[in-house]
Design an enzyme around this catalytic site. Structure first.
Site, PDB file in Angstrom:
ATOM      1  N   HIS A  18      44.864  33.441  38.187  1.00  0.00           N
ATOM      2  CA  HIS A  18      43.764  32.567  38.611  1.00  0.00           C
ATOM      3  C   HIS A  18      43.904  32.256  40.097  1.00  0.00           C
ATOM      4  CE1 HIS A  18      40.839  29.278  38.637  1.00  0.00           C
ATOM      5  NE2 HIS A  18      40.359  29.869  37.559  1.00  0.00           N
ATOM      6  N   HIS A  37      35.723  37.920  37.454  1.00  0.00           N
ATOM      7  CA  HIS A  37      35.251  36.569  37.083  1.00  0.00           C
ATOM      8  C   HIS A  37      34.875  36.607  35.584  1.00  0.00           C
ATOM      9  CE1 HIS A  37      33.660  32.613  37.573  1.00  0.00           C
ATOM     10  NE2 HIS A  37      32.505  32.866  38.158  1.00  0.00           N
ATOM     11  N   SER A  73      30.519  32.015  40.541  1.00  0.00           N
ATOM     12  CA  SER A  73      29.206  31.684  39.954  1.00  0.00           C
ATOM     13  C   SER A  73      28.712  30.322  40.421  1.00  0.00           C
ATOM     14  CB  SER A  73      29.252  31.746  38.426  1.00  0.00           C
ATOM     15  OG  SER A  73      30.309  30.968  37.920  1.00  0.00           O
ATOM     16  N   ASP A  97      39.525  33.503  29.812  1.00  0.00           N
ATOM     17  CA  ASP A  97      39.011  34.745  29.232  1.00  0.00           C
ATOM     18  C   ASP A  97      40.023  35.459  28.342  1.00  0.00           C
ATOM     19  OD1 ASP A  97      36.522  34.504  30.607  1.00  0.00           O
ATOM     20  OD2 ASP A  97      37.565  35.074  32.435  1.00  0.00           O
TER      21      ASP A  97
HETATM   22  N1  CMX Z   1      46.974  41.710  36.780  1.00  0.00           N
HETATM   23  C1  CMX Z   1      47.430  42.470  37.799  1.00  0.00           C
HETATM   24  N2  CMX Z   1      47.490  42.052  39.073  1.00  0.00           N
HETATM   25  C2  CMX Z   1      47.097  40.803  39.321  1.00  0.00           C
HETATM   26  C3  CMX Z   1      46.644  39.942  38.329  1.00  0.00           C
HETATM   27  C4  CMX Z   1      46.563  40.445  37.007  1.00  0.00           C
HETATM   28  N3  CMX Z   1      46.107  39.719  35.984  1.00  0.00           N
HETATM   29  N4  CMX Z   1      46.327  38.749  38.878  1.00  0.00           N
HETATM   30  C5  CMX Z   1      46.573  38.877  40.205  1.00  0.00           C
HETATM   31  N5  CMX Z   1      47.028  40.115  40.474  1.00  0.00           N
HETATM   32  C6  CMX Z   1      47.333  40.690  41.778  1.00  0.00           C
HETATM   33  C7  CMX Z   1      46.079  40.656  42.660  1.00  0.00           C
HETATM   34  O1  CMX Z   1      45.236  41.756  42.345  1.00  0.00           O
HETATM   35  C8  CMX Z   1      46.702  40.717  44.030  1.00  0.00           C
HETATM   36  O2  CMX Z   1      47.112  42.036  44.265  1.00  0.00           O
HETATM   37  P1  CMX Z   1      47.000  42.699  45.760  1.00  0.00           P
HETATM   38  O3  CMX Z   1      47.816  41.815  46.654  1.00  0.00           O
HETATM   39  O4  CMX Z   1      47.539  44.067  45.582  1.00  0.00           O
HETATM   40  O5  CMX Z   1      45.537  42.667  46.119  1.00  0.00           O
HETATM   41  C9  CMX Z   1      47.970  39.866  43.873  1.00  0.00           C
HETATM   42  O6  CMX Z   1      48.266  39.869  42.466  1.00  0.00           O
HETATM   43  C10 CMX Z   1      47.808  38.436  44.332  1.00  0.00           C
HETATM   44  O7  CMX Z   1      46.694  37.869  43.675  1.00  0.00           O
HETATM   45  P2  CMX Z   1      46.606  36.288  43.419  1.00  0.00           P
HETATM   46  O8  CMX Z   1      46.603  35.624  44.752  1.00  0.00           O
HETATM   47  O9  CMX Z   1      47.642  35.882  42.441  1.00  0.00           O
HETATM   48  O10 CMX Z   1      45.210  36.158  42.685  1.00  0.00           O
HETATM   49  P3  CMX Z   1      43.755  36.081  43.335  1.00  0.00           P
HETATM   50  O11 CMX Z   1      43.462  34.652  43.634  1.00  0.00           O
HETATM   51  O12 CMX Z   1      43.571  37.062  44.431  1.00  0.00           O
HETATM   52  O13 CMX Z   1      42.845  36.579  42.113  1.00  0.00           O
HETATM   53  C11 CMX Z   1      42.108  36.707  39.876  1.00  0.00           C
HETATM   54  C12 CMX Z   1      42.613  35.787  40.982  1.00  0.00           C
HETATM   55  C13 CMX Z   1      41.651  35.855  38.696  1.00  0.00           C
HETATM   56  C14 CMX Z   1      40.897  37.493  40.391  1.00  0.00           C
HETATM   57  C15 CMX Z   1      43.255  37.663  39.478  1.00  0.00           C
HETATM   58  O14 CMX Z   1      44.307  36.915  38.924  1.00  0.00           O
HETATM   59  C16 CMX Z   1      42.827  38.731  38.496  1.00  0.00           C
HETATM   60  O15 CMX Z   1      42.342  39.778  38.931  1.00  0.00           O
HETATM   61  N6  CMX Z   1      43.007  38.502  37.160  1.00  0.00           N
HETATM   62  C17 CMX Z   1      42.538  39.432  36.153  1.00  0.00           C
HETATM   63  C18 CMX Z   1      41.027  39.318  35.969  1.00  0.00           C
HETATM   64  C19 CMX Z   1      40.676  38.026  35.293  1.00  0.00           C
HETATM   65  O16 CMX Z   1      41.244  37.645  34.267  1.00  0.00           O
HETATM   66  N7  CMX Z   1      39.679  37.306  35.834  1.00  0.00           N
HETATM   67  C20 CMX Z   1      39.124  36.088  35.198  1.00  0.00           C
HETATM   68  C21 CMX Z   1      39.445  34.806  35.955  1.00  0.00           C
HETATM   69  C22 CMX Z   1      38.812  33.606  35.278  1.00  0.00           C
HETATM   70  C23 CMX Z   1      37.309  33.640  35.410  1.00  0.00           C
HETATM   71  O17 CMX Z   1      36.797  33.517  36.532  1.00  0.00           O
HETATM   72  O18 CMX Z   1      36.610  33.813  34.398  1.00  0.00           O
END
Ligand code: CMX
Length: 464
Positions: free
Chosen positions: A349, A302, A272, A404
């Protein structure tokens, strides 16, 4: 006009008078105001940036690897963002202050209570802590700008009730662009040295109008379509809560103050913030820039994660037919979620590698005000279970909860049970951070953003 107060720039004639001052090369600044302080700081900050460019312009900020380019630009240092800085271990600092420091130093309405978002706005825009009087002057200024044209409310009235509240918010903000002082001043040839002034006006007008628009969406979708009016003697959160129909609920109003403070800014690289900054760099006005940023906030990875968290918890309870799922039940539900190829919302995150201090601040609020809420007990149990389950997967870089993971349970406790609305509250808060930086983007004359992209072939050619 849908009038709930006297807006300095509400009428066409006053917009015209601001424009005419700007076109004569004059900023529109009232002595002692937040805008006056920003205006005083601009030459100092321009000088500081010039010195940084002269001294360090050719220094390297680090290496960009192919993995970084393919992997969502993680870790690439490629943005200037002064309002806040995120440390992967410690969490966010707003103009150098951590969340506990904000709680200690910013003025409050309730003694020993939560900080006032308007005071944070002063801090974000100036880097200085406001006095109570200065914070109050921001509340008054915002109240005086809080009016929304009828045609924007009409657009919202025409939306189907099942159009997502975030889509309605984006639609309304894009329509409000009709009010942009910057867009009109640009049309008439405003000097670039003065861009910051109408950007400031648009940003403050937009922040002021958001509670009216957000509450109208809430009422249209979940209530009877009516909203109250702005009380010129009340602060922003009290007014917002009243418009939503929760004005007498003192716990909710305090929660809203905390909520609006902690969700406001999270440095510049998140979707954002970066989108608002990117779109603004093309000299799109604050309305267009914020709407674009909020379209990104509406994504489930997000800001939309806040609705997903509560939906996920409630769906777990429904499936298990209990309000108090046991440790083993939660554990197997987490494993099922992962096995079905979904994420556990509220955890993980892109930058943080520890528990998000925004989660901790909300947990402290819950311990103080709602420690016996059964859903809070589940949120606490999840903290003991989810990080271990995610860590076992071996690929998640941060298994800890983010902002969140906690917000939904607090809002629900005070009666705001409609999860589909939660991201709108995040959006109102996020406007404070990203629009503060947008004012500085234009004051510092930051250029249009244009990073380099590559094709797969071009990457191979570089190394083969
Ligand atoms: N549940 C399951 N799998 C998860 C996970 C979760 N909470 N967090 C990360 N992973 C997975 C990713 O999907 C990724 O999988 P692939 O390699 O198969 O694609 C792997 O772990 C590595 O990811 P990462 O490097 O640890 O995390 P990213 O930087 O790619 O993504 C985020 C960060 C926030 C998008 C991810 O942790 C996520 O999807 N969390 C759940 C959604 C969420 O809570 N989002 C809110 C974030 C805060 C905000 O912006 O408001």
């Amino acid at each position: 006009m849908f009038s709930t107060g006297i807006s300095r720039f509400a009428s066409k004639s006053s917009i015209a008078s601001v424009r005419s001052l700007l076109l004569r090369g004059k900023a529109t600044v009232a002595a002692g105001s937040l805008k006056a302080r920003v205006s005083e700081l601009i030459p100092e900050k321009q000088k500081e940036l010039k010195e940084i460019k002269t001294k360090y312009g050719s220094k390297s900020l680090g290496e960009t690897t192919v993995d970084m380019a393919i992997g969502g630009m993680r870790g690439i240092k490629g943005l200037l963002w002064d309002t806040s800085l995120l440390d992967s271990e410690e969490g966010i600092r707003f103009r150098g202050l951590s969340i506990p420091e904000l709680k200690e130093k910013l003025p409050t309405v309730v003694e020993g209570g939560e900080p006032i978002p308007e005071a944070l706005l002063w801090l974000l825009l100036t880097g200085e802590l406001p006095t109570e009087a200065q914070s109050k002057s921001v509340s008054e200024d915002l109240n005086s700008r809080a009016s929304v044209p009828d045609f924007v409310m009409d657009i919202l009235d025409r939306c189907p009730r099942d159009l997502h509240p975030m889509s309605q918010l984006s639609l309304a903000i894009n329509a409000l662009q009709h009010e942009s002082i910057f867009a009109k001043a640009y049309d008439q040839g405003i000097n670039k040295a003065l861009y910051w002034d109408p950007i400031y006006e648009d940003s403050m007008n937009l922040i002021a109008k958001l509670p009216l628009i957000a509450s109208k969406i809430y009422s249209n979708v979940y209530r009877d379509g009516k909203i109250g009016s702005i009380d010129n003697s009340a602060d922003y959160s009290q007014n917002f809560a009243s418009l939503l129909g929760f004005g007498d609920n003192k716990g909710f109003v305090e929660l809203l103050r905390l909520y609006l403070v902690i969700h406001s800014d999270h440095e510049g690289g998140n979707v954002s913030a970066h989108t608002t900054h990117l779109v603004g760099s093309a000299l799109s006005d604050p309305y267009l820039s914020l709407a674009a940023g909020l379209n990104g906030l509406a994504g489930p990875l997000h800001g939309l994660a806040n609705q997903e968290v509560l939906r996920w918890i409630l769906s777990m309870n429904k499936t298990l037919n209990t309000e108090n799922p046991s440790h083993d039940q939660i554990l197997s539900y987490c494993k099922e979620t992962l096995a079905s190829g979904r994420v556990i919302p509220g955890y993980g995150h892109a930058v943080l590698r520890k528990t998000d201090p925004r989660y901790t601040a909300q947990r402290e609020f819950a311990l103080k005000h709602l420690k016996d809420d059964p859903l809070f007990a589940t949120v606490s149990n999840l903290y003991d279970i989810v990080p271990k389950v995610l860590a076992e997967q071996g690929k998640v870089k941060n298994p800890w909860p983010n902002v969140d993971a906690h917000s939904g349970v607090l809002l629900r406790h005070y009666g705001l049970t409609e999860q589909g609305y939660y991201t709108v509250l995040f959006a109102v808060s996020r406007a404070f951070g990203v629009l503060s930086q947008l004012v500085w983007d234009r004051a510092l004359g930051l250029p249009i953003e244009r990073p380099k992209s590559l094709t797969m072939d071009s990457i191979k050619k570089m190394f083969e």
